[in-house]
Each structure stands twice: as structure tokens, then as C-alpha cells.
Design an enzyme around this catalytic site. Structure first.
Site, PDB file in Angstrom:
ATOM      1  N   LYS A 125      -0.669   5.676  -1.981  1.00 45.84           N
ATOM      2  CA  LYS A 125      -1.474   4.550  -2.928  1.00 45.84           C
ATOM      3  C   LYS A 125      -0.208   4.276  -3.765  1.00 45.84           C
ATOM      4  CE  LYS A 125      -2.739   5.379  -7.112  1.00 45.84           C
ATOM      5  NZ  LYS A 125      -3.187   5.734  -8.096  1.00 45.84           N
ATOM      6  N   ASP A 143      -6.944   3.033  -4.624  1.00 43.86           N
ATOM      7  CA  ASP A 143      -7.394   4.447  -5.803  1.00 43.86           C
ATOM      8  C   ASP A 143      -8.674   4.824  -5.808  1.00 43.86           C
ATOM      9  OD1 ASP A 143      -8.029   2.462  -7.441  1.00 43.86           O
ATOM     10  OD2 ASP A 143      -7.380   2.645  -8.888  1.00 43.86           O
TER      11      ASP A 143
END
Ligand code: SF4
Length: 221
Positions: A125, A143
């Protein structure tokens, strides 16, 4: 890779149009001015809030203005600057990642997923956020907000972030990945909250596959 059906493509297009209209100014809420600052701010933001990170980064970037400065310091010296963003390990990871960038990448933050993910403390991420925000390379960073909102809406149907990332990359045109990432985060923070999403006032309710509607009150006789 199988193509999505025309109905699915239309559904995705309608959702993206509404999100674009709702959040025309969607952008990163972290403050940074170059790839090094983007990386540090993004590493600090894990399990913290952008507001909190933005409070600490001015002092960090003032006293460690370059990746070389960060590489020369120690986790113990950095820790008091970033302690309020959680986990002591963040200070260690940032210093070790900076040393790695100086030693292995000639002081340049890498601009590809594999090299970014080879840095200490940089997961998928964080790497995707850096690619998108520092280098404007299309990337779909998933996320907690992107995961939750996209699966509620039906843009993805996945139980983990990796599958969600793959499905979003397939469903959303590549040139909209970075914008869609911010649209979904903005919507997740403002409307489609983890607890008590505001479905009854959500502009996407007619298009949402899994609204979390509050039960209707019983009518009085
Ligand atoms: S209708 Fe509810 S679950 Fe669906 S996107 Fe809107 S707030 Fe989220």
C-alpha cells in the site's frame, strides 16, 4: 484476464461519475513536496491519521531535509519527532529505508513497486501511494477506506486488499486509478464510514450493492 460485462462497466462508470462530481478536489491530505517527503509521510501515516502526520512532518523535514540527512541519523534521534504517530518501529524503518536508498539507489527514491517494496517497512500500500503521489504513476493503493468503500459499492468483491487491488485495477480505467483512490478515501472519511455509514444521505445509494441501511422504525397504529 476476462473482460467485464457491459452492465458491470456501466455500473462502474456511473459510480465513478458520481464520485468525480462529489469530490472534484480530491487529493492527498498528507503534506509533502518531493518523493523523499512522500515516502516518509506515507510510512508515518500507517495506523495514524493524516492530521497527526501533518503535525509532525514540518519538524522532521526541517531537521532531516534530505534522504542523506535521514540516513545519517539514528532511530533514537528520530523517535521523539514521530512518537505521536504510533509504533516505535516507524522511526527505525524510516532511518533504515533512507540508508537503503542512499546505499542501493544512489539517494533516489525508487519509482517502481518492486524496489520500493524492498525497502524496510514499505509494504504494497505504501509503495503504491508513493508511486501515485510522488511520481504520478497509475497505481491502485488499497487502504482501509478503499477496501471498505469499494466492496460495499460493488466495485470489488474481495475479502483481502490484494484481491481488491486486482479487481479495482481491472474494473477502473488505468488513467483514473489515482483519482479513484482519492475519491474512495474522501467518501470513506466523510460518508461511507466504517461504523455507521451515512447511507440514507449518500449520493451513491441508488448504485450501491451493499448499503448499510438503518432499520425502518415501526409505524404507529
Ligand atoms: S450507500 Fe452506504 S454503504 Fe453504500 S457507498 Fe453510500 S454510505 Fe457506503
Amino acid at each position: 484476464m476476462s473482460k467485464q460485462s457491459p452492465q458491470k462497466a456501466k455500473h462502474v462508470q456511473e459510480i465513478l461519475s458520481v464520485l468525480a462530481a462529489l469530490y472534484p478536489d480530491a487529493r492527498p491530505e498528507l503534506h509533502f513536496t518531493n518523493p523523499y517527503e512522500t515516502l516518509v509521510a506515507t510510512m508515518l501515516s500507517a495506523q495514524s491519521t493524516d492530521v497527526q502526520v501533518n503535525k509532525v512532518t514540518p519538524a522532521v523535514f526541517r531537521d532531516f531535509p534530505t534522504v542523506q540527512d535521514m540516513a545519517k541519523t539514528t532511530p533514537e534521534i528520530l523517535l521523539p519527532y514521530v512518537r505521536s504517530c504510533g509504533f516505535k518501529s516507524k522511526a527505525t524503518n524510516i532511518v533504515l529505508a533512507a540508508r537503503d536508498i542512499v546505499e542501493r539507489f544512489d539517494g533516489q527514491v525508487p519509482n517502481n513497486l518492486e524496489d520500493l517494496m524492498s525497502l524496510k517497512g514499505v509494504g504494497r500500500k505504501t509503495a503504491n501511494v508513493v508511486l501515485a503521489n510522488a511520481f504520478q504513476i497509475p497505481a491502485m493503493a488499497v487502504d482501509t477506506h478503499v477496501f471498505r468503500v469499494s466492496n460495499r459499492l460493488g466495485l470489488a468483491h474481495a475479502k483481502n486488499v490484494e484481491k481488491t487491488e486486482q479487481q479495482l485495477m481491472k474494473a477502473i480505467p488505468r488513467d483514473l486509478w489515482n483519482k479513484a483512490h482519492h475519491w474512495l478515501i474522501f467518501h470513506g472519511r466523510r460518508v461511507c464510514k466504517a461504523q455507521r455509514p451515512l447511507c440514507n444521505s449518500c449520493a451513491l445509494l441508488p448504485l450501491c450493492e451493499n448499503p448499510v441501511l438503518s432499520p425502518k422504525k415501526p409505524t404507529k397504529k
